[in-house]
Design a protein around this motif. Structure first.
Motif, short mmCIF file in Angstrom:
data_model
loop_
_atom_site.label_atom_id
_atom_site.label_comp_id
_atom_site.label_asym_id
_atom_site.label_seq_id
_atom_site.Cartn_x
_atom_site.Cartn_y
_atom_site.Cartn_z
N ASN A 142 1.00 8.32 5.59
CA ASN A 142 1.78 8.82 4.66
C ASN A 142 0.89 9.25 3.23
OD1 ASN A 142 4.66 8.03 5.43
ND2 ASN A 142 3.93 5.66 5.02
N ARG A 143 -0.37 9.32 3.45
CA ARG A 143 -1.35 9.48 2.72
C ARG A 143 -1.17 10.94 1.84
NH1 ARG A 143 -8.03 9.64 3.35
NH2 ARG A 143 -8.23 10.35 1.21
N GLU A 144 -0.71 11.94 2.84
CA GLU A 144 -0.29 13.37 1.91
C GLU A 144 0.82 13.22 1.25
OE1 GLU A 144 -2.82 15.41 1.50
OE2 GLU A 144 -4.25 14.13 2.83
N ARG A 145 1.71 12.57 1.69
CA ARG A 145 3.25 12.53 0.90
C ARG A 145 2.96 11.72 -0.37
NH1 ARG A 145 8.41 13.15 2.38
NH2 ARG A 145 9.87 11.94 1.27
N MET A 146 2.19 10.79 -0.15
CA MET A 146 1.96 10.00 -1.43
C MET A 146 1.17 10.88 -2.57
SD MET A 146 1.17 6.19 0.07
CE MET A 146 0.47 5.24 -1.58
N ASN A 147 0.06 11.59 -2.00
CA ASN A 147 -0.47 12.50 -2.80
C ASN A 147 0.17 13.61 -3.66
OD1 ASN A 147 -3.36 11.26 -2.73
ND2 ASN A 147 -3.63 12.64 -0.77
N MET A 148 1.37 14.08 -2.71
CA MET A 148 2.09 15.05 -3.29
C MET A 148 3.03 14.31 -4.50
SD MET A 148 1.15 17.89 -1.96
CE MET A 148 -0.53 17.13 -2.12
#
Length: 531
Positions: free
Chosen positions: A181-187
């Motif tokens: 979920n890292r990149e989704r949270m960054n976005m």
């Protein structure tokens, strides 16, 4: 007082900070509003200054400001909330007991602390600080708990800019511990930061968090406007001067990388006093050297190393200062290709071992390469989850096998070297897969010799021009405008018969490197002139 205009500072509270630095302007930290319940105007003004410094991760300055607010109003809950976040980088810093100790100054129990909060919003902020400071476990658990606590505050006050800003910060902090979920949270964090930036493009947190959220080659264009703005929002903070270079690196804007890290280093140096943390000096020096090396400035690289040596002398035993210096020395060797042999020892870092292994291979000392590989392999075995060590091991081993294959193929006009050649290519393929399984590049090249670039060089040396073209082009997608990848790509396209693309790449290289004394520049000028 609820507003923090860009030029307002209480001289009585910050005289000591300002007089420490005669060459750096510490009066500008952005524009924002953060009303609180304190009735003491001076406490509120100090608090607002602390918030501005905190948004830009000027931790020493923020801590002093929040403590000044506490002195004016000992029961000012938000002043203790702010101090709790000044003891480490909220996204990457190591575990510290400082945040908890800051809250304990307010009151020894959660109930007593909550009783001092004057309204629900401040109680929400306080609970978030307690989650960050006191959650059992390590920093991953604390950052996730902070995010969850800030989410609750944000759901209650979605229109409050500072609630949104610190919820955004908590998302970015927790993203690194959230797996897939890292990149989704960054976005998501980036979308919130962009909303803030659209409404107030002089807000330090808005621009700062946009940069962090979109710090990769694919998304960096989204953050370019914020990066260009942020460099002028909060020049009082070294980290704010440095942060735009995260996005400038992603665009291969090497002059800007050099300029703004020089500025960041100078601000950090001007503020520093013996006993202070030196992370900002190390960080800006590390990135500044990388930018200058891309420009071909050997003298500037050596200056950065001298500065790092001074920082370590002034802070003996500081592990980060030691590591930074080792990295900078190794990077200088690798980027300049001024190969040099040093003594192999157990004290060498992974970066130093990479520089030594590459140097020994290029200088023909293959026995030293083998011993260096053994040492890297030992480190990798001790840290099986360290992908970086495994990639470095593959790089040095692949180059060794490439050199061995070259010797065999030249010696007897036989095909004896082909199996070794295939082994080298297999190692490179595995290392590329390992690197691509990780995050997209952000910051200076890691490992110090990018794996796609090295694989391109080895393939080109083997005569596999088309394969080299693909590898160098991928390297340039991941590390735009990197000169050694531009050079390799130009050579590979020329070897493959793609003269137009080779000419384009050589021409691009000449916009970055200008020194006629450098053979790469002469090579590029000759090709472009003929074309």
């Amino acid at each position: 007082m609820s507003s923090r205009p860009a030029n307002a500072l209480l001289a009585t509270l910050f005289f000591t900070v300002v007089t420490q630095a005669q060459t750096t302007d510490f009066s500008r930290i952005g524009t924002y509003e953060f009303p609180t319940s304190t009735t003491d105007a001076a406490a509120q003004e100090a608090f607002l200054a602390g918030v501005g410094f905190l948004h830009s991760f000027g931790m020493t300055q923020a801590q002093e400001a929040f403590r000044a607010a506490q002195q004016r109003d000992p029961d000012f809950v938000m002043a203790y909330w702010g101090e709790a976040f000044t003891y480490q980088h909220p996204f990457f810093g190591a575990l510290s007991e400082g945040p908890g100790q800051a809250l304990m100054k307010l009151a020894p129990t959660a109930a007593l602390r909550a009783a001092k909060a004057k309204n629900d919003k401040e109680r929400g902020f306080l609970r978030a600080a307690e989650a960050y400071a006191l959650t059992p476990g390590g920093m991953p658990e604390r950052r996730i708990a902070w995010m969850n606590a800030m989410k609750a505050v944000f759901e209650q006050y979605p229109e409050d800019y500072e609630v949104k800003a610190f919820y955004t910060a908590s998302l970015l902090a927790a993203a690194g511990h959230s797996g897939d979920n890292r990149e989704r949270m960054n976005m998501y964090a980036g979308s919130l930061a962009l909303e803030l930036f659209k409404d107030n493009d002089n807000h330090p947190g808005a621009a700062h968090y946009v940069i962090h959220a979109f710090d990769d080659p694919l998304h960096a264009p989204i953050a370019l406007e914020a990066a260009q703005k942020y460099r002028d929002i909060a020049p009082a903070v070294s980290h704010a001067r440095h942060m735009p270079s995260h996005i400038f690196i992603q665009h291969g804007m090497w002059e800007e990388v050099s300029t703004w890290n020089e500025s960041a280093w100078q601000a950090a140096r001007d503020l520093w006093q013996p006993g202070d943390r030196v992370g900002d000096q190390n960080h800006s020096g590390d990135w500044g050297q990388y930018g200058d090396l891309q420009l071909g400035s050997i003298d500037r690289s050596e200056l950065w190393i001298e500065r790092a040596e001074q920082t370590l002398r002034e802070n003996p035993g500081d592990s980060r200062s030691s590591t930074t210096l080792k990295t900078m020395r190794a990077r200088h060797v690798i980027e300049t290709q001024q190969w040099q042999i040093t003594e192999l020892s157990d004290e060498l870092s992974a970066d130093e071992l990479l520089a030594l292994g590459l140097s020994a291979a290029h200088l023909g000392d293959l026995e030293l390469v083998k011993r260096t590989i053994n040492r890297i392999n030992s480190l990798a075995s001790d840290s099986p989850g360290n992908a970086g060590l495994r990639i470095i091991l593959a790089e040095v081993t692949a180059l060794l096998k490439a050199k061995q294959a070259e010797e065999l193929l030249l010696e007897g006009l036989t095909t004896d070297g082909l199996p070794t050649q295939r082994e080298a290519l297999a190692l490179l393929t595995e290392a590329i897969a390992l690197r691509e399984a990780g995050r997209l590049p952000n910051g200076a090249a890691s490992p110090l010799k990018p794996i796609h670039e090295l694989a391109g060089e080895i393939n080109l040396a083997f005569g596999f021009a088309s394969d080299a073209v693909a590898l160098f082009e991928t390297s340039l997608q991941r590390l735009p405008n990197r000169p050694l990848s531009l050079l390799g790509a130009a050579r590979a396209h020329a070897a493959a018969g793609n003269s137009d693309r080779a000419n384009e790449l050589y021409a691009k290289l000449l916009t970055i490197r200008h020194d006629e004394a450098h053979p790469f520049v002469r090579e590029a000028r000759q090709f472009v002139a003929i074309k």
